[in-house]
Each structure stands twice: as structure tokens, then as C-alpha cells.
Design a protein around this motif. Structure first.
Motif, short mmCIF file in Angstrom:
data_model
loop_
_atom_site.label_atom_id
_atom_site.label_comp_id
_atom_site.label_asym_id
_atom_site.label_seq_id
_atom_site.Cartn_x
_atom_site.Cartn_y
_atom_site.Cartn_z
N LYS A 169 50.14 5.72 48.32
CA LYS A 169 50.85 6.06 49.54
C LYS A 169 51.96 4.96 49.56
O LYS A 169 51.84 3.96 49.58
N ILE A 170 53.47 5.42 49.75
CA ILE A 170 54.42 4.58 49.91
C ILE A 170 55.32 4.83 50.89
O ILE A 170 55.61 5.90 51.32
N VAL A 171 55.42 3.69 51.96
CA VAL A 171 55.99 3.86 53.24
C VAL A 171 57.39 3.26 52.98
O VAL A 171 57.52 2.09 52.69
N SER A 172 58.45 3.83 53.69
CA SER A 172 59.68 3.25 53.69
C SER A 172 60.60 3.67 55.10
O SER A 172 60.40 4.94 55.29
N LYS A 173 61.46 3.02 55.39
CA LYS A 173 62.38 3.74 56.53
C LYS A 173 63.63 4.14 55.85
O LYS A 173 64.44 4.62 56.48
N ASP A 174 63.93 3.74 54.65
CA ASP A 174 64.96 4.22 53.77
C ASP A 174 65.10 5.64 53.32
O ASP A 174 64.21 5.56 52.34
N ILE A 175 65.38 6.50 53.65
CA ILE A 175 65.53 7.91 53.02
C ILE A 175 66.16 8.09 51.71
O ILE A 175 65.40 8.71 51.12
N ASN B 197 63.72 -0.44 48.49
CA ASN B 197 63.41 -1.17 49.95
C ASN B 197 62.28 -0.30 50.41
O ASN B 197 62.35 0.66 51.20
N ILE B 198 61.04 -0.87 50.24
CA ILE B 198 60.05 -0.06 50.88
C ILE B 198 59.23 -1.17 51.74
O ILE B 198 59.35 -2.43 51.79
N GLU B 199 58.22 -0.43 52.71
CA GLU B 199 57.45 -1.30 53.57
C GLU B 199 56.25 -1.47 53.16
O GLU B 199 55.83 -2.87 53.35
N ASP B 200 55.40 -0.74 52.54
CA ASP B 200 54.20 -0.79 52.10
C ASP B 200 53.71 0.15 51.07
O ASP B 200 54.47 1.37 50.92
N ILE B 201 52.89 -0.36 50.17
CA ILE B 201 52.16 0.72 49.35
C ILE B 201 50.79 0.68 49.08
O ILE B 201 49.98 -0.75 49.45
#
Length: 104
Positions: A33-39, A16-20
Motif C-alpha cells: 500500500k503506497i500513500v501519496s497526496k501527489d496524483i 513524493n510519497i507519504e507512506d508505504i
């Protein structure tokens, strides 16, 4: 695109990622760069990246946006050698945002 970066991107797409984003970083290194709200997703991707042939893996937590950013740095073997001869990633330890034994 370098094989190592392809592998980390393919692995991250299962979570579950927001952006790459991929781009050239400081002095010729390549950055994913990988962005996620899921720790938990970031922790798994970080574990995979640390086991791969990646120069540096850094996790940054942005509490205001409630996101985690994972940066994976790889060497661009096709770029001109721009770095100072003294600079090596090996001198910098891999930063782990969950490691409470170090000052982050």
C-alpha cells in the motif's frame, strides 16, 4: 520479501510519497500500500505496477484526507493455498481511478 514487491517499493521511493505498508491480504495474497497526496506520483507508480508482474493494481482516492492510496497485490508463493479454486484475480480487471469510461 518477494522480488516484485521490492521492485515496486524501490520505484515508489523516488517519488513524493507519504507512506508505504506491506502486509498479507485476503486469503494469503501479499499487498503493498503506497500513500501519496501527489496524483502525478501515484499515476507513475500505477503505470509501473501495471507493467510489472502484479496480480491487481487498485487506486483509491480519499477526498476527505486529500490522499491517494495505491494497492498492489501479489501472490505469496510460500503461503498455504487458501483460496477457493474458482477465485482468480484474472476475473477482476485492473481498476484505474482515472478511467472515466467505467463506473468507479
Amino acid at each position: 520479501m518477494q522480488g516484485t514487491r521490492k521492485k515496486i517499493i524501490r520505484f515508489a521511493l523516488d517519488y513524493n510519497i507519504e507512506d508505504i505498508n506491506t502486509y498479507a491480504g485476503y486469503k494469503g495474497d501479499l499487498v503493498v500500500k503506497i500513500v501519496s497526496k501527489d496524483i502525478d506520483a501515484i499515476a507513475e507508480i500505477q503505470r509501473y505496477a501495471n507493467e510489472s508482474d502484479i496480480l491487481d493494481v487498485v487506486v483509491k482516492h480519499n477526498p476527505h484526507l486529500m490522499i491517494y492510496e495505491l494497492f498492489c497485490v501479489t501472490e505469496d508463493k510460500e503461503a498455504y493455498h487458501l483460496k477457493d479454486e474458482k477465485f482468480e484475480h484474472k476475473e477482476h480487471s485492473k481498476h484505474d481511478v482515472w478511467d472515466k469510461t467505467r463506473n468507479n
